[in-house]
Write an enzyme that holds these catalytic residues in place. Structure first.
Site, PDB file in Angstrom:
ATOM      1  N   ALA A 273      34.086  60.521  12.224  1.00  0.00           N
ATOM      2  CA  ALA A 273      33.704  60.597  10.812  1.00  0.00           C
ATOM      3  C   ALA A 273      33.381  62.057  10.512  1.00  0.00           C
ATOM      4  CB  ALA A 273      32.491  59.716  10.531  1.00  0.00           C
ATOM      5  N   LYS A 274      33.299  62.399   9.253  1.00  0.00           N
ATOM      6  CA  LYS A 274      32.866  63.747   8.857  1.00  0.00           C
ATOM      7  C   LYS A 274      32.421  63.676   7.409  1.00  0.00           C
ATOM      8  CE  LYS A 274      32.774  67.798  10.963  1.00  0.00           C
ATOM      9  NZ  LYS A 274      32.459  67.983  12.388  1.00  0.00           N
ATOM     10  N   GLY A 275      31.483  64.538   7.055  1.00  0.00           N
ATOM     11  CA  GLY A 275      31.014  64.530   5.677  1.00  0.00           C
ATOM     12  C   GLY A 275      30.611  65.915   5.237  1.00  0.00           C
TER      13      GLY A 275
ATOM     14  N   ASP B  41      26.063  70.165  11.003  1.00  0.00           N
ATOM     15  CA  ASP B  41      27.312  70.910  11.052  1.00  0.00           C
ATOM     16  C   ASP B  41      27.033  72.224  10.309  1.00  0.00           C
ATOM     17  OD1 ASP B  41      30.116  71.714  10.750  1.00  0.00           O
ATOM     18  OD2 ASP B  41      30.627  69.644  11.211  1.00  0.00           O
TER      19      ASP B  41
END
Length: 411
Positions: A101-103, A142
């Site tokens: 996943a990434k956001g 991040d």
């Protein structure tokens, strides 16, 4: 070539080597869920401002989805999608039971006050709290986010779901963060480097290294290589670059950077052009900063024999081909920088069990996972007669494909 195109290209090449069923191949590329939210907050001066937040959940066939949240003005859907997909293969390469996943939120964190950042983080969490969860999707820090950001997410999520320390990783120690997490990506890079050099009958001791990027990852890589007897002949970051053919005194450089915030005025070496670092004379080049830094313009001039990709996507596919023809051995990002997500997994395990490990155990387990993954990649290289990048991609993709088919993807 942008990150999404390069990731898709590597995936398709791996799928061909594995002779994947075309329907399985298509289903693996399609994200599980894409979320886009508007986050409107009052600024400190009383005006309202709005930011767009994204969360892409790529695949959950091997376990909960996992990936960072970045705050950066250039956060856009395509990039988040590529990084989410990359996390799916990365977690599979090191065999931790996660998907990708990434956001992110499109904002400039330096232009927001601490209270504005807190409000923004809490509003974003309110919008996505029912789509993340300790067994669903576990965010992490991040670019532009940190342990404090994770603490705010943990607090906001817990208002809805009860105290849930396992909802995020990369938290402060006082809230259930793991020892060894801060150094994890850099330490993982060093374990990966040791595994690769060992395969070629070499060790870190006595070799020369050039390190691009001196943030969290680069500074830990430099520190650990220096401790192991490696000679670091060049270091650069956004503030400048320094070289010393006799080896830079890394503890002194770390002290200087902490004091002045810059590398440029360090007197233990000569100032150099930051762009020259990538083509500097060394045995091992370690890009730890931005993507796309090795391209067709400079790849032909690279003098290093080994490149360790501590950054995400530092080598363009065109540079990849040029470097391969020159016989340069590239350890791919999908494996080399997986130490961070591996120790994030350890943090999640400790939170789920409410039983914390000491730092020695964290580092021992990390070394075990990184070394085992390297040997698994080498086996794939032998089976498919391919380079390390394709060895890593075929390993990751095959594991995700197997779990997808076993779970009954057509139903």
């Amino acid at each position: 070539m942008n990150a999404l195109a390069a990731t898709n290209r590597n995936f398709r090449h791996a799928a061909r080597l594995l002779s994947l069923d075309s329907k399985v191949e298509t289903s693996l590329l399609i994200p599980y869920r894409e979320i886009k939210v508007e986050c409107t907050i009052p600024k400190d001066d009383g005006t309202l401002t709005s930011f767009v937040g994204f969360r892409v959940q790529h695949d959950n066939s091997r376990g909960p989805m996992k990936g960072g949240i970045r705050y950066h003005p250039e956060v856009e859907h395509g990039e988040v999608n590529a990084l989410a997909q990359l996390m799916t293969w990365k977690t599979a390469v090191v065999d931790v039971p996660y998907g990708g996943a990434k956001g992110g939120i499109g904002c400039s964190p330096k232009e927001l006050s601490t209270s504005e950042l807190e409000r923004l983080t809490r509003v974003f969490t309110q919008k996505i709290h029912d789509l993340i969860g300790v067994n669903t999707d576990i965010p992490a820090p991040d670019m532009g986010t940190n342990g404090q950001t994770m603490a705010w997410i943990l607090d906001e999520y817990s208002k809805f779901h009860g105290y849930s320390p396992a909802i995020v990783t990369g938290k402060p120690l006082d809230l259930g963060g793991s020892l060894g997490r801060e150094a994890a990506t850099g330490r993982g890079v060093v374990y990966a480097t040791e595994a690769l050099l060992g395969e070629h009958g070499k060790s870190i001791n006595g070799l020369t290294f050039a390190i691009q990027g001196f943030g969290n990852v680069g500074s830990w890589v430099a520190r650990l290589i220096h401790e192991r007897g490696g000679k670091i002949v060049a270091v650069s970051d956004v503030t400048g670059a320094v070289k010393n053919p006799n080896g830079i005194d890394i503890p002194a450089l770390l002290g200087h950077k902490e004091e002045t915030g810059s590398l440029s005025s360090f007197d233990g070496g000569d100032i150099m052009d930051a762009d020259e670092l990538l083509v500097h004379e060394c045995d091992v080049l370690i890009p730890c900063a931005l993507g796309g830094v090795l391209n067709r313009e400079n790849a032909g001039d690279v003098k290093a024999k080994f490149i360790i990709e501590a950054a995400n996507h530092p080598t363009d596919p065109e540079a990849d081909e040029i470097l391969s023809k020159k016989g340069v051995i590239i350890l791919p990002d999908i494996y080399a920088n997986a130490g961070g997500v591996t120790v994030s997994y350890f943090e999640w395990v400790q939170n789920m069990q409410a039983f914390m490990w000491n730092e020695e155990k964290v580092n021992q387990e990390l070394k075990k996972y990184m070394t085992k993954a390297f040997h698994s990649i080498k086996n794939m290289c032998r089976t498919h007669e391919c380079n390390l990048r394709m060895g890593a991609f075929t390993l990751g993709v095959s594991r995700v494909a197997r779990s997808t088919v076993l779970r009954g993807w057509e139903a």
